[in-house]
Design a protein around this motif. Structure first.
Motif, PDB file in Angstrom:
ATOM      1  N   VAL A 133       0.866  -1.183   0.000  1.00 18.95           N
ATOM      2  CA  VAL A 133       0.000   0.000   0.000  1.00 18.95           C
ATOM      3  C   VAL A 133       0.903   1.234   0.000  1.00 18.95           C
ATOM      4  O   VAL A 133       1.314   1.717   1.059  1.00 18.95           O
ATOM      5  N   PRO A 134       1.259   1.764  -1.155  1.00 14.97           N
ATOM      6  CA  PRO A 134       2.194   2.891  -1.243  1.00 14.97           C
ATOM      7  C   PRO A 134       1.783   4.098  -0.416  1.00 14.97           C
ATOM      8  O   PRO A 134       2.641   4.803   0.120  1.00 14.97           O
ATOM      9  N   ALA A 135       0.479   4.346  -0.306  1.00 15.07           N
ATOM     10  CA  ALA A 135       0.011   5.523   0.437  1.00 15.07           C
ATOM     11  C   ALA A 135       0.317   5.431   1.920  1.00 15.07           C
ATOM     12  O   ALA A 135       0.299   6.444   2.619  1.00 15.07           O
ATOM     13  N   TRP A 136       0.576   4.226   2.408  1.00 16.04           N
ATOM     14  CA  TRP A 136       0.790   4.046   3.842  1.00 16.04           C
ATOM     15  C   TRP A 136       2.215   3.617   4.195  1.00 16.04           C
ATOM     16  O   TRP A 136       2.625   3.717   5.346  1.00 16.04           O
ATOM     17  N   GLY A 202       1.453   5.441  -6.637  1.00 18.85           N
ATOM     18  CA  GLY A 202       1.577   6.663  -5.854  1.00 18.85           C
ATOM     19  C   GLY A 202       0.977   7.859  -6.565  1.00 18.85           C
ATOM     20  O   GLY A 202       0.291   8.688  -5.955  1.00 18.85           O
ATOM     21  N   MET A 203       1.215   7.951  -7.871  1.00 22.63           N
ATOM     22  CA  MET A 203       0.657   9.058  -8.641  1.00 22.63           C
ATOM     23  C   MET A 203      -0.861   9.011  -8.647  1.00 22.63           C
ATOM     24  O   MET A 203      -1.533  10.043  -8.556  1.00 22.63           O
ATOM     25  N   SER A 204      -1.408   7.808  -8.710  1.00 22.31           N
ATOM     26  CA  SER A 204      -2.863   7.643  -8.675  1.00 22.31           C
ATOM     27  C   SER A 204      -3.429   8.090  -7.331  1.00 22.31           C
ATOM     28  O   SER A 204      -4.489   8.730  -7.258  1.00 22.31           O
ATOM     29  N   THR A 205      -2.688   7.783  -6.268  1.00 29.35           N
ATOM     30  CA  THR A 205      -3.124   8.195  -4.931  1.00 29.35           C
ATOM     31  C   THR A 205      -3.126   9.713  -4.800  1.00 29.35           C
ATOM     32  O   THR A 205      -4.071  10.300  -4.269  1.00 29.35           O
ATOM     33  N   VAL A 206      -2.059  10.355  -5.283  1.00 31.71           N
ATOM     34  CA  VAL A 206      -1.979  11.814  -5.223  1.00 31.71           C
ATOM     35  C   VAL A 206      -3.111  12.445  -6.025  1.00 31.71           C
ATOM     36  O   VAL A 206      -3.730  13.422  -5.583  1.00 31.71           O
TER      37      VAL A 206
END
Length: 276
Positions: A133-136, A202-206
Motif C-alpha cells: 500500500v504505497p500511500a501508507w 503513488g501518482m494515482s493516490t496523489v
C-alpha cells in the motif's frame, strides 16, 4: 481506493486525543497544575479513551474474541495495539485513583499512561505500514498519528484550562499546537511529493487526494485556519480567548477527522481478519 472506516477513524482520532491530554498533563505538571483542572483533564481523557475503545470493537468481526489477539504479540502489530491500549486503560484507572489522593503520585501515573498510550499509537500506525500500500508504506504514517496526538491534546487542555493555566503553561501549549500544525502541513507536502515520485500507484493516490473536496476542506480546517488564528495570539502574547481556542479546537478536530478519513480512502482497504 479504500472505504470509509468510521470505527477506525473514531478509534484512532479519539484515542490519540486522549493520549495527547495525558502527555500534556505529564509534561506541564513539572510545575504543579491546578488540581481541579488536572481532574477535569483526566476525566476528559478517560471518556475519550473509553469512546475510542468502544468504537474499535465495532470494527471487529467477533468482538467477544478480541482477547485472543493478544496471543500473537510476537508477529502482529494488531495484537500489540490491543495490548497497549488495554494497558493504557489500566494505567488511566491508576491515575484516576492517584488524583483522588491528597499525596498521590499523579505525575508518575500520567507518565506511565502516556508511555503506554504512545506505544499503542505507534502500534496502530505500524499496522498500516505495508509495502503493498504505497500511500501508507512510509515513516509518515506514524508521524501523522503522533502529530494528531500532540495537536488535539494541547488544544483540549487549553480549552479546559483557559482560566487556571499559568502564562508559561499557556505559552507552552500554544507553541506545541502551532508546531504540530506547521510540521503537519510540511510533512504532508513532503508525503505527497514522495508519493508522486513513487510510481503509478503513488501518482494515482496523489491524483485521488488532490481531486477530493475533502482534501481542500482539510487544507483550510487542519492547517490554514488554525495557523491564521494562532499566529497573532502567539506573536502578540495576548490573553487566551476561550471562545477562540474552542473554535480552533473544533476546526482542527474536524480537520483531523477529514485527514484520517482520507488516509483510509487513499488506498485499497485493509480488512483486519485476525479475529474472524
Amino acid at each position: 481506493m479504500g472505504t470509509w472506516e468510521w470505527p477506525l477513524i473514531i478509534f484512532t482520532v479519539l484515542g490519540e486525543a486522549a493520549i495527547g491530554i495525558l502527555l500534556a498533563l505529564w509534561w506541564l505538571d513539572r510545575n504543579p497544575l491546578d488540581s481541579i483542572l488536572y481532574k477535569k483533564a483526566t476525566l476528559t481523557s478517560g471518556i475519550l479513551l473509553a469512546l475510542a475503545l468502544i468504537a474499535s470493537l465495532a470494527h471487529l468481526g467477533h468482538p467477544e474474541a478480541a482477547y485472543r489477539a493478544i496471543s500473537h504479540l510476537g508477529s502482529s502489530w494488531l495484537s500489540r495495539e490491543i495490548l497497549f491500549f488495554l494497558l493504557t486503560a489500566a494505567a488511566w484507572i491508576y491515575l484516576f485513583f492517584q488524583i483522588r489522593q491528597p499525596n498521590g503520585n499523579r505525575r508518575l501515573a500520567a507518565g506511565i499512561a502516556s508511555l503506554l498510550g504512545l506505544l499503542g499509537i505507534l502500534s496502530s500506525a505500524m499496522i498500516y505500514v505495508l509495502p503493498r500500500v504505497p500511500a501508507w508504506d512510509s515513516a509518515q504514517t506514524p508521524l501523522f498519528f503522533l502529530l494528531t496526538t500532540g495537536l488535539l491534546g494541547a488544544l483540549i487542555l487549553l480549552v479546559l484550562g483557559h482560566k487556571t493555566l499559568t502564562p508559561a503553561q499557556t505559552s507552552t501549549l500554544m507553541s506545541w499546537s502551532a508546531a504540530c500544525t506547521v510540521v503537519s502541513l510540511l510533512s504532508y507536502g513532503l508525503y505527497l511529493s514522495m508519493l508522486n515520485a513513487g510510481g503509478p500507484e503513488g501518482m494515482s493516490t496523489v491524483q485521488f487526494i488532490s481531486s477530493s473536496p475533502l482534501f481542500w476542506v482539510r487544507v483550510v480546517a487542519n492547517w490554514l485556519a488554525p495557523m491564521f488564528l494562532l499566529y497573532p495570539i502567539i506573536k502578540n502574547k495576548k490573553a487566551i480567548n476561550s471562545n477562540l481556542i474552542l473554535t480552533i479546537l473544533v476546526i482542527s478536530g474536524l480537520g483531523e477527522l477529514l485527514g484520517r478519513s482520507l488516509f483510509y480512502l487513499s488506498a485499497v482497504g485493509i480488512h483486519i481478519t485476525a479475529l474472524k
